[in-house]
Design an enzyme around this catalytic site. Sequence first.
Site, mmCIF file in Angstrom:
data_model
loop_
_atom_site.group_PDB
_atom_site.id
_atom_site.type_symbol
_atom_site.label_atom_id
_atom_site.label_comp_id
_atom_site.label_asym_id
_atom_site.label_seq_id
_atom_site.Cartn_x
_atom_site.Cartn_y
_atom_site.Cartn_z
ATOM 1 N N LYS A 75 -13.835 0.963 -2.947
ATOM 2 C CA LYS A 75 -14.650 1.303 -1.768
ATOM 3 C C LYS A 75 -15.898 2.043 -2.208
ATOM 4 C CE LYS A 75 -11.679 1.974 2.262
ATOM 5 N NZ LYS A 75 -11.105 2.959 3.170
ATOM 6 N N HIS A 99 8.894 -26.260 0.913
ATOM 7 C CA HIS A 99 8.212 -27.364 0.234
ATOM 8 C C HIS A 99 7.071 -26.851 -0.632
ATOM 9 C CE1 HIS A 99 10.438 -30.297 2.691
ATOM 10 N NE2 HIS A 99 10.460 -29.286 3.532
ATOM 11 N N GLU A 150 0.834 -1.215 0.000
ATOM 12 C CA GLU A 150 0.000 0.000 0.000
ATOM 13 C C GLU A 150 0.861 1.255 0.000
ATOM 14 O OE1 GLU A 150 -4.440 -0.766 1.799
ATOM 15 O OE2 GLU A 150 -3.108 0.409 3.045
#
Length: 462
Positions: free
Chosen positions: A436, A323, A294
Site C-alpha cells: 500500500k 472437472h 489475512e
Amino acid sequence: MIEFNWKNCSAAIIGNEHGLEVEEEFENYKNQISQIVTQLNQSRNLPGRWLKWMNLGNNANDLWLINEYADEVKGKFDNVLVLGIGGSALGGIAVTEALLKPFWNILTPEQRNNLPRLFFLDNIDPDQINGLLNSIDLKKTLVNVITKSGSTAETMSVFMILKKRLQEELGEEYRNNVVATTDKEIGILRQLSTQEGYKTFVVPDDVGGRFSVFSAVGLLPFALVGIDIAEILRGVRDMDVELQNTNIFENTAAQNALIHYLMDTQKSKNLSVMMPYSSRLRYVSDWFVQLWAESLGKEKDLNGNIVNTGPTPIKALGATDQHSQIQLYNEGPNDKIINFIRVGNFDTELKIPETFEYTGIGYLCNKTVNDLINAEADSTRVALVDYKRPNVTFTISEITPYNVGQLLFLFEVQTAIAGALYNINTFNQPGVEQAKNYTYALMGRVGYEESARVLKEKMGAK
Ligand code: PA5
C-alpha cells in the site's frame, strides 16, 4: 441447522499417516480450547481487541436504522452500486449471491418485487468500471461507498469518478444518490460526508474489514435489495450462543479450527480448500479465503518469534471443479484438507425429463439435478477417502438468511480460535501495508517522496 462431519479426518478412516485420532485430540486440547473460547468471550467488549464483531448479532440499533433507510429509498432507485474492496466487499458479494434470486440483475422489475438491481465494483479495472458506468442509468443509481479507513485508493478512486459523473448528471442533488459506510469519526470519507452532506452508516470500532459482514458494511446493501437482515442476525445470535460453549465436543467452530491446526502442524496439510456444492454459495469461498488468509498468514507469533505461519486457503466449487481441481486433490500431493459445504434442500426441485432414455445417459431420466449434485458431493468425498485425503463436510439444511448468518459467523469464530491455536494476532494485517505504501509513493501522495525515490531505485534495479 448446520451439521458438521469430521469423520473423514480420522485415522480410522484415512489411516495414521494422514489422519488424526480426532476424539483423542479433542480430549488433549479440551482445556486449551476451553481457555481460548472463554478468553474470546470475556474480551469481546474490550476496546482494542478487535473482537466487537462477535457482538454484531445483537446489532439492534443498526438493524433499525438500516431498515428505516431502506424503506425511505425504496422505489427511488433502479440500481444499487456498492464500492468497496476486501473486507468491505467480499461479505456483501457472498451473502447477496447466496440469498438473492439467481441472475437477479437480469430479472424484470416485477420478478425483483421492484427492488433494485445490485452491482459491486471491488476492483479498479478501467474497462470494467467504464463498462458498468456506461450500462446503467446513474440518475437512478444509489452508490454505497464503503471504506472503514476512508481512504483506500481503489475504493476512493472509483468513488471520485462516480461523484463527478453523478454531479454532471444531477447537479447538487447528486448527494441524494450517495450513502457512505465508514468510521464514525476518522478518515477522509467521514470528513467528505460531513462536508457534502451524505447519508452515512458506521463501521463500528474494533471490527476489522474481514469480520464486518454483519455490520452496516453488509447489512445496508442486503436491506436495499430486500434481504431479511433481521433473520440473518437471528442466525448469528443463535450460532453465537452455540459457540460460546467451551466444551470442544459441543463446539463446531473449535472442532474445525483444531482439526485444521493439527492437520497443518502435524500432518503437513497446509492448504485448506473451501468447496460448496452450490453456485449460490460460491462466493462464500472468496469471502472465506480472505478471512483465513489475512487472519492466519503472519510473520510473527504473539511472542515476537518469526514463524511465517498460515495455511493457504483455496476456493473451489462443486460440482464444477470436479472437472478442474479434483484430479490434483486425489492424486497430487497429500497436502490439503477439503471443506465441503452441502445443501440439504435446494429451493427448486429440478427433474431430468424422460428423454434419450434409450442411450447411455438414460440412467439420468426421472432423477433430479438435486440428487445428482448431492450424489457428486458424496462420491467426491468418498473418493478422496479412498486416496486417504482428509475432508470435512458442513451440511446446511437450506439456503436461508438465518442459515447463511449462522454459517458465516461459524467460520469467523473458527478463524479466531485457529488464530489463538497458532498463537498469532488474528486481527491485524501488517503484510499488506508495505505494498500500500509503495502504491502511495508511486502515485505521488504527499509524505511518500522518500519511499518513491527508494522504490524507483529498487524497480530500476529489478
Ligand atoms: O479485512 C481487511 O481489513 C481489509 O481487507 C479491508 O477490508 C480492505 O483493505 C479495505 O479497507 P477499507 O475498508 O479501509 O477500505
